[in-house]
Design an enzyme around this catalytic site. Structure first.
Site, PDB file in Angstrom:
ATOM      1  N   ASN A  10       0.684  78.480  -4.951  1.00 15.27           N
ATOM      2  CA  ASN A  10      -0.590  79.006  -4.803  1.00 15.27           C
ATOM      3  C   ASN A  10      -0.406  80.683  -5.190  1.00 15.27           C
ATOM      4  O   ASN A  10       0.243  81.094  -4.481  1.00 15.27           O
ATOM      5  CB  ASN A  10      -1.303  79.035  -3.602  1.00 15.27           C
ATOM      6  CG  ASN A  10      -2.366  79.685  -3.301  1.00 15.27           C
ATOM      7  OD1 ASN A  10      -3.272  80.064  -4.221  1.00 15.27           O
ATOM      8  ND2 ASN A  10      -2.911  79.891  -2.219  1.00 15.27           N
ATOM      9  N   LYS A  12      -2.504  82.855  -5.624  1.00 14.19           N
ATOM     10  CA  LYS A  12      -3.683  83.674  -5.146  1.00 14.19           C
ATOM     11  C   LYS A  12      -4.041  84.625  -6.299  1.00 14.19           C
ATOM     12  O   LYS A  12      -3.969  84.272  -7.237  1.00 14.19           O
ATOM     13  CB  LYS A  12      -3.059  84.385  -3.947  1.00 14.19           C
ATOM     14  CG  LYS A  12      -2.485  83.461  -2.917  1.00 14.19           C
ATOM     15  CD  LYS A  12      -2.109  84.007  -1.559  1.00 14.19           C
ATOM     16  CE  LYS A  12      -1.309  83.123  -0.728  1.00 14.19           C
ATOM     17  NZ  LYS A  12      -1.337  83.457   0.600  1.00 14.19           N
ATOM     18  N   HIS A  96      -8.867  76.825   1.159  1.00 18.45           N
ATOM     19  CA  HIS A  96      -7.657  77.932   1.718  1.00 18.45           C
ATOM     20  C   HIS A  96      -8.326  78.478   2.725  1.00 18.45           C
ATOM     21  O   HIS A  96      -9.362  79.073   2.556  1.00 18.45           O
ATOM     22  CB  HIS A  96      -7.142  78.699   0.664  1.00 18.45           C
ATOM     23  CG  HIS A  96      -5.780  79.318   0.821  1.00 18.45           C
ATOM     24  ND1 HIS A  96      -5.894  80.338   1.428  1.00 18.45           N
ATOM     25  CD2 HIS A  96      -4.522  78.800   0.511  1.00 18.45           C
ATOM     26  CE1 HIS A  96      -4.607  80.953   1.808  1.00 18.45           C
ATOM     27  NE2 HIS A  96      -3.826  79.589   1.085  1.00 18.45           N
ATOM     28  N   GLU A  98      -7.995  81.966   3.238  1.00 20.99           N
ATOM     29  CA  GLU A  98      -8.453  82.996   2.847  1.00 20.99           C
ATOM     30  C   GLU A  98      -9.938  82.859   2.267  1.00 20.99           C
ATOM     31  O   GLU A  98     -10.731  83.621   2.403  1.00 20.99           O
ATOM     32  CB  GLU A  98      -7.589  83.500   1.542  1.00 20.99           C
ATOM     33  CG  GLU A  98      -6.307  83.944   2.348  1.00 20.99           C
ATOM     34  CD  GLU A  98      -5.011  83.988   1.560  1.00 20.99           C
ATOM     35  OE1 GLU A  98      -5.174  83.691   0.173  1.00 20.99           O
ATOM     36  OE2 GLU A  98      -3.807  84.072   2.082  1.00 20.99           O
ATOM     37  N   GLU A 168      -1.819  74.246   6.710  1.00 22.38           N
ATOM     38  CA  GLU A 168      -1.545  75.625   6.742  1.00 22.38           C
ATOM     39  C   GLU A 168      -1.960  76.542   8.266  1.00 22.38           C
ATOM     40  O   GLU A 168      -3.173  76.946   8.049  1.00 22.38           O
ATOM     41  CB  GLU A 168      -2.186  76.153   5.581  1.00 22.38           C
ATOM     42  CG  GLU A 168      -1.724  75.462   4.312  1.00 22.38           C
ATOM     43  CD  GLU A 168      -1.731  76.571   3.122  1.00 22.38           C
ATOM     44  OE1 GLU A 168      -0.546  76.728   2.473  1.00 22.38           O
ATOM     45  OE2 GLU A 168      -2.931  77.394   2.868  1.00 22.38           O
ATOM     46  N   GLY A 174       1.393  84.025   4.887  1.00 21.41           N
ATOM     47  CA  GLY A 174       1.834  85.320   4.410  1.00 21.41           C
ATOM     48  C   GLY A 174       2.297  86.307   5.446  1.00 21.41           C
ATOM     49  O   GLY A 174       2.458  87.644   5.238  1.00 21.41           O
ATOM     50  N   SER A 213       4.443  80.440   4.810  1.00 22.30           N
ATOM     51  CA  SER A 213       5.939  81.189   4.896  1.00 22.30           C
ATOM     52  C   SER A 213       6.924  80.262   4.612  1.00 22.30           C
ATOM     53  O   SER A 213       8.176  80.717   4.981  1.00 22.30           O
ATOM     54  CB  SER A 213       5.814  82.112   5.817  1.00 22.30           C
ATOM     55  OG  SER A 213       4.920  83.068   6.280  1.00 22.30           O
TER      56      SER A 213
HETATM   57  C1  PEP Z   1      -0.527  80.007   0.885  1.00 24.36           C
HETATM   58  O1  PEP Z   1      -1.207  80.793   0.355  1.00 24.36           O
HETATM   59  O2  PEP Z   1      -1.238  78.747   0.709  1.00 24.36           O
HETATM   60  C2  PEP Z   1       0.633  79.981   1.562  1.00 24.36           C
HETATM   61  C3  PEP Z   1       1.214  79.111   2.324  1.00 24.36           C
HETATM   62  O3  PEP Z   1       1.017  81.515   1.449  1.00 24.36           O
HETATM   63  P1  PEP Z   1       2.472  81.774   2.012  1.00 24.36           P
HETATM   64  O4  PEP Z   1       3.531  80.706   1.502  1.00 24.36           O
HETATM   65  O5  PEP Z   1       2.619  83.296   1.276  1.00 24.36           O
HETATM   66  O6  PEP Z   1       2.491  81.960   3.465  1.00 24.36           O
END
Ligand code: PEP
Length: 250
Positions: A10, A12, A96, A98, A168, A174, A213
């Protein structure tokens, strides 16, 4: 290959078109014969370029990171599921955290988006997960159950075959905080049980990804858990070597 296995990136809101092209060309070279399905979730403006650059690559599929909750019409700035599909993309990431947090996407809105994505033959990577406060209040199962029930469980079994679930935990996205493999496995097992209750044997073939992460160091142990079928990768999907190392952890 276990056909549940997948690693999806992803990006983003990162990478100009030119930077995206460079990354896609690196991935095209690095990823050959992976032991899992590979998807890259790119910004809308990269979709056509990504699909063109990867047209001879059998291993990497392209996803949008969102689509509109309306089919077409006077919705300035929106991009419909049909438009996404017309680029050659085959997946759409929906729900997601976000999008849920910053753009106020509710489970009801997401249900519309899921329907439109499927009507346009896009597969969906549907994200669920609890916030830090919800985990501290031990409400993580309740939250995830509600997100699944209200966003996905209206689908028929035939439609549900086009769904990948991504767990998630919001507190891990992040932040550098990864759920422990045990915490993640516990939730993935719970999600698979919910899918089993609703769709029976389909649960055994449903792909459930972990996101938060995840990186080349943490991926091997996470992916070794029986109900963790791979990862949805944010930050680490922006570097070809890291993304490829995570794929190789499968
Ligand atoms: C994501 O945006 O789906 C995600 C898991 O981000 P990150 O790996 O940066 O935590």
């Amino acid at each position: 290959m276990n056909n549940r296995k997948m690693v999806a990136g992803n990006w983003k809101m990162n990478k100009t078109l030119q930077e995206g092209e460079t990354l896609i060309k690196e991935l095209d070279k690095l990823i050959s014969n992976p032991a899992c399905a590979v998807v890259i979730g790119v910004p809308f403006i990269h979709l056509t370029t990504a699909c063109n650059l990867l047209k001879d690559n059998k291993f990497i599929q392209v996803a949008a990171q969102n689509c509109a909750d309306k089919a077409s019409g006077a919705f300035t700035g929106e991009v419909s599921a049909a438009m996404v599909a017309s680029t050659g993309a085959t997946y759409c990431i929906l729900g997601h955290s976000e999008r849920r947090t910053y753009y106020h996407e509710t489970n009801a809105i997401l249900q519309e988006k899921v329907n439109l994505a499927l009507e346009n033959n896009l597969k969906v990577i549907f994200c669920v997960g609890e916030t830090k406060e919800e985990r501290e209040a031990n409400k993580q199962e309740q939250i995830v159950k509600q997100q699944l029930q209200e966003g996905l469980f209206h689908l028929s079994a035939e439609q549900f075959k086009q769904i990948v679930i991504a767990y998630e935990p919001v507190w891990a996205i992040g932040t550098g905080l990864t759920a422990t493999p045990e915490q993640a496995q516990e939730m993935h097992k719970y999600i698979r049980e919910l899918v089993q209750e609703k769709y029976g044997d389909l649960a055994a073939s449903t792909t459930i990804l972990y996101g938060g992460s995840c990186n080349p160091k943490t991926a091997p142990e996470l992916f070794s858990k029986p109900d963790i079928d791979g990862g949805l990768i944010g930050g680490a999907s922006l570097k070809a070597e890291d993304f490829s190392a995570i794929i190789n952890a499968q």
